[in-house]
Design an enzyme around this catalytic site. Structure first.
Site, PDB file in Angstrom:
ATOM      1  N   ASP A  67       0.780  -1.134  -0.039  1.00  0.00           N
ATOM      2  CA  ASP A  67      -0.099   0.108   0.067  1.00  0.00           C
ATOM      3  C   ASP A  67       1.114   1.195  -0.215  1.00  0.00           C
ATOM      4  O   ASP A  67       2.103   1.118   0.028  1.00  0.00           O
ATOM      5  CB  ASP A  67      -0.985   0.001   1.314  1.00  0.00           C
ATOM      6  CG  ASP A  67      -0.170  -0.379   2.410  1.00  0.00           C
ATOM      7  OD1 ASP A  67       1.035  -0.344   2.660  1.00  0.00           O
ATOM      8  OD2 ASP A  67      -0.996  -1.076   3.320  1.00  0.00           O
ATOM      9  N   ASP A 138      -7.484  -3.083  14.167  1.00  0.00           N
ATOM     10  CA  ASP A 138      -8.986  -3.308  13.869  1.00  0.00           C
ATOM     11  C   ASP A 138      -8.984  -4.599  12.866  1.00  0.00           C
ATOM     12  O   ASP A 138     -10.124  -4.703  12.065  1.00  0.00           O
ATOM     13  CB  ASP A 138      -9.475  -2.139  13.344  1.00  0.00           C
ATOM     14  CG  ASP A 138      -8.952  -1.693  11.858  1.00  0.00           C
ATOM     15  OD1 ASP A 138      -7.779  -2.218  11.368  1.00  0.00           O
ATOM     16  OD2 ASP A 138      -9.275  -0.646  11.032  1.00  0.00           O
ATOM     17  N   HIS A 140      -7.324  -4.897   9.807  1.00  0.00           N
ATOM     18  CA  HIS A 140      -6.999  -4.761   8.613  1.00  0.00           C
ATOM     19  C   HIS A 140      -5.726  -5.280   7.959  1.00  0.00           C
ATOM     20  O   HIS A 140      -4.784  -5.573   8.901  1.00  0.00           O
ATOM     21  CB  HIS A 140      -6.840  -2.952   7.956  1.00  0.00           C
ATOM     22  CG  HIS A 140      -5.827  -2.390   8.705  1.00  0.00           C
ATOM     23  ND1 HIS A 140      -5.893  -1.336   9.563  1.00  0.00           N
ATOM     24  CD2 HIS A 140      -4.414  -2.694   8.747  1.00  0.00           C
ATOM     25  CE1 HIS A 140      -4.682  -0.727   9.819  1.00  0.00           C
ATOM     26  NE2 HIS A 140      -3.707  -1.617   9.188  1.00  0.00           N
ATOM     27  N   GLU A 145      -9.801  -1.648   5.487  1.00  0.00           N
ATOM     28  CA  GLU A 145     -10.383  -1.599   6.496  1.00  0.00           C
ATOM     29  C   GLU A 145     -11.633  -2.347   6.597  1.00  0.00           C
ATOM     30  O   GLU A 145     -12.167  -2.761   5.569  1.00  0.00           O
ATOM     31  CB  GLU A 145     -10.575  -0.016   6.477  1.00  0.00           C
ATOM     32  CG  GLU A 145      -9.338   0.946   6.600  1.00  0.00           C
ATOM     33  CD  GLU A 145      -8.498   0.924   7.975  1.00  0.00           C
ATOM     34  OE1 GLU A 145      -8.795  -0.304   8.763  1.00  0.00           O
ATOM     35  OE2 GLU A 145      -7.852   1.600   8.023  1.00  0.00           O
TER      36      GLU A 145
HETATM   37  C1  F6R Z   1       1.175  -1.643   6.032  1.00  0.00           C
HETATM   38  C2  F6R Z   1       0.280  -2.353   6.200  1.00  0.00           C
HETATM   39  C3  F6R Z   1      -0.515  -2.532   7.542  1.00  0.00           C
HETATM   40  C4  F6R Z   1       0.090  -2.708   8.641  1.00  0.00           C
HETATM   41  C5  F6R Z   1      -0.685  -2.553  10.011  1.00  0.00           C
HETATM   42  C6  F6R Z   1       0.266  -2.834  11.224  1.00  0.00           C
HETATM   43  O1  F6R Z   1       1.950  -1.635   4.823  1.00  0.00           O
HETATM   44  O2  F6R Z   1       0.042  -2.951   5.161  1.00  0.00           O
HETATM   45  O3  F6R Z   1      -1.686  -3.389   7.451  1.00  0.00           O
HETATM   46  O4  F6R Z   1       0.830  -3.855   8.505  1.00  0.00           O
HETATM   47  O5  F6R Z   1      -1.181  -1.246   9.896  1.00  0.00           O
HETATM   48  O6  F6R Z   1       0.988  -1.964  11.507  1.00  0.00           O
HETATM   49  P1  F6R Z   1       2.205  -1.753  12.662  1.00  0.00           P
HETATM   50  O7  F6R Z   1       3.039  -2.841  11.734  1.00  0.00           O
HETATM   51  O8  F6R Z   1       2.877  -0.480  12.509  1.00  0.00           O
HETATM   52  O9  F6R Z   1       1.251  -2.298  13.682  1.00  0.00           O
END
Ligand code: F6R
Length: 261
Positions: A67, A138, A140, A145
């Site tokens: 992303d 959450d 994702h 989301e």
């Molecule tokens: C980022 C992504 C998100 C993160 C998620 C957890 O490329 O795809 O799904 O993996 O937001 O983020 P952290 O690792 O910072 O807790």
């Protein structure tokens, strides 16, 4: 789904790196899918070590980010392209070239078109062989989301308020500075990757991890769609695994069976 439960995030990250290094030694020039955020940072440090030791290289590989934030300046340090360059690109890191690091083109005037182009680029490359994933509190994955389509392709997405709050730590602890939208690989795009390696650490991920592994498949917890994928490895620490009902079975399976082809 294979679930590996480790004493610490560090141990889990070392295991994740071992799995990637072994995979690439059997299938060099595979295409790697990259997550950002804090979860994979220790894993990426281990991959840099493996490259320095001559055990691993992305010289001949493509890598696709999951992303990218929309509306950020191209030199912003938190732009995912810049974060991934810092972690992995160059002969002093993992041998991945700048040209072979693919991220959604956020300078395109129309994010919907940029998303379609990114999906096409992944498909044209023959898809992702091994996709690294983190997970949001959450539920994702990528930035899919809750409440979205379980069969989405790469698309323009809004960040949930929970994600804006969680990611404020990368933006001077100010959630107003976190971009409101992003381009993310869709859930179907992620499901199309041949193998998935998801890491999750800490108390804050406990509910998401429980839902991912043991919850019913639902758009409310987007990562639960991975229960339908034939090759998923989930590496967790004790803190995030604390509410799993069947942890003993997962530990036995982890010890006795092969995790990935
Ligand atoms: C980022 C992504 C998100 C993160 C998620 C957890 O490329 O795809 O799904 O993996 O937001 O983020 P952290 O690792 O910072 O807790």
């Amino acid at each position: 789904m294979r679930v590996g439960i480790f004493n610490s995030a560090e141990e889990a990250s070392k295991e994740g790196a071992k799995i990637i290094v072994e995979f690439f030694s059997r299938k060099p020039a595979s295409t790697l899918g990259l997550a950002t955020g804090s979860t994979p940072l220790m894993l990426y440090a281990e991959l840099r070590k493996a490259y320095a030791n001559g055990d691993f290289s992305l010289h001949n590989s493509l890598a696709f980010a999951l992303d990218e934030y929309v509306g950020m300046d191209s030199d912003h340090p938190q732009l995912y392209r810049n974060v991934l360059k810092e972690e992995l690109v160059g002969d002093d890191k993992t041998g991945l070239s700048d040209a072979n690091l693919r991220t959604p083109n956020i300078s395109h005037p129309d994010p919907d078109v940029a998303a379609i182009n990114y999906e096409a680029a992944i498909q044209a490359a023959g898809g992702v062989d091994l996709q690294i994933l983190g997970i949001g509190a959450d539920g994702h994955i990528g930035f899919n989301e809750p409440g979205g389509s379980l069969s989405s392709l790469t698309h323009h997405e809004v960040l949930a308020s929970q994600t804006l709050e969680d990611n404020a730590r990368f933006f001077d602890k100010d959630s107003d500075q976190v971009p409101r939208t992003c381009i993310t690989q869709g859930l179907k795009t992620i499901m199309n990757a041949k193998n998935l390696l998801l890491l999750a650490f800490g108390e804050s991920k406990r509910e998401a991890v429980t839902q991912l592994i043991e919850g019913p498949v639902s758009a409310k917890w987007p990562s639960t769609v991975l229960q339908h994928h034939p090759s998923v490895i989930v590496l967790v620490d004790e803190a995030s695994a604390g509410d799993l009902e069947l942890s003993e079975l997962y530990r036995t399976r982890w010890q006795m069976l092969k995790h990935i082809d």
